[in-house]
Design an enzyme around this catalytic site. Structure first.
Site, PDB file in Angstrom:
ATOM      1  N   CYS A  23       0.826  -1.206   0.000  1.00  0.00           N
ATOM      2  CA  CYS A  23       0.000   0.000   0.000  1.00  0.00           C
ATOM      3  C   CYS A  23       0.868   1.268   0.000  1.00  0.00           C
ATOM      4  O   CYS A  23       1.593   1.522  -0.941  1.00  0.00           O
ATOM      5  CB  CYS A  23      -0.970  -0.047   1.175  1.00  0.00           C
ATOM      6  SG  CYS A  23      -2.429   0.988   0.992  1.00  0.00           S
ATOM      7  N   HIS A  24       0.823   2.060   1.077  1.00  0.00           N
ATOM      8  CA  HIS A  24       1.595   3.299   1.165  1.00  0.00           C
ATOM      9  C   HIS A  24       3.022   3.085   1.680  1.00  0.00           C
ATOM     10  O   HIS A  24       3.827   4.013   1.700  1.00  0.00           O
ATOM     11  CB  HIS A  24       0.886   4.303   2.083  1.00  0.00           C
ATOM     12  CG  HIS A  24      -0.340   4.914   1.474  1.00  0.00           C
ATOM     13  ND1 HIS A  24      -1.542   4.262   1.439  1.00  0.00           N
ATOM     14  CD2 HIS A  24      -0.536   6.105   0.871  1.00  0.00           C
ATOM     15  CE1 HIS A  24      -2.437   5.036   0.850  1.00  0.00           C
ATOM     16  NE2 HIS A  24      -1.846   6.162   0.489  1.00  0.00           N
TER      17      HIS A  24
END
Length: 181
Positions: A106-107
């Protein structure tokens, strides 16, 4: 294998911590929660507070060589906090310098960008990071899971919906020949 999970004191996406943790633990690996501060971390379900988890080790007191691999869970705030902590950034960078496998979802690649380890690598992430990855010299792709076998094994994934594939990739690659290639 002893696998470090690096998180900030708060802001980690809970499912991105607990799913890979469970997959590794259920298959005989030893996950270790490493954070920038002692005590507990606070996980989130997107923007809502979720559970707390006890910290096993503080990043300033451990070395990458004490672990066989690294998992970087996402959450929007988690990697943003980590990239502002030089010891956390150096810990991540050491896995690359030492050729140890790393997985990020994800991030979490924001921390990789800060550690200056994406140049020449192909990875995926939450779509909003694509410009940051490109600006740091990496190639961004929109794939469920991307395995890059550069100087060390790098497994990346886009989002919580990709966790099944991410977990399968880290189990296969961390357990076997994948990180030795």
């Amino acid at each position: 294998m002893r696998i470090a999970f690096l998180t900030a004191p708060e802001g980690v996406e809970q499912v991105e911590l607990t799913d890979p943790w469970k997959a590794l633990a259920d298959n005989g690996h030893e996950p270790v929660l490493v954070s920038t501060k002692p005590g507990h971390i606070r996980a989130f379900h997107h923007l809502d507070k979720a559970d707390t988890f006890p910290v096993d080790a503080i990043v300033s007191q451990v070395q990458a060589e004490s672990f066989d691999g690294l998992v970087l869970p996402g959450g929007v705030a988690n990697p943003d906090f980590l990239r502002m902590d030089e010891r956390a950034v150096e810990f991540v960078r050491a896995f690359f310098t030492q050729g140890r496998p790393v997985a990020a979802i994800c991030h979490a690649p924001w921390t990789l960008v800060e550690a200056d380890v994406v140049r020449g690598r192909t990875l995926t992430s939450w779509p909003s990071l694509r410009t940051d990855i490109r600006n740091a010299g990496g190639t961004w792709v929109d794939e469920q899971v991307r395995i890059d076998r550069g100087q060390n094994l790098l497994i990346t994934s886009r989002r919580p919906d990709d966790l099944k594939a991410f977990d399968e990739a880290i189990l296969t690659e961390f357990s076997g020949a994948g990180h030795n290639r």
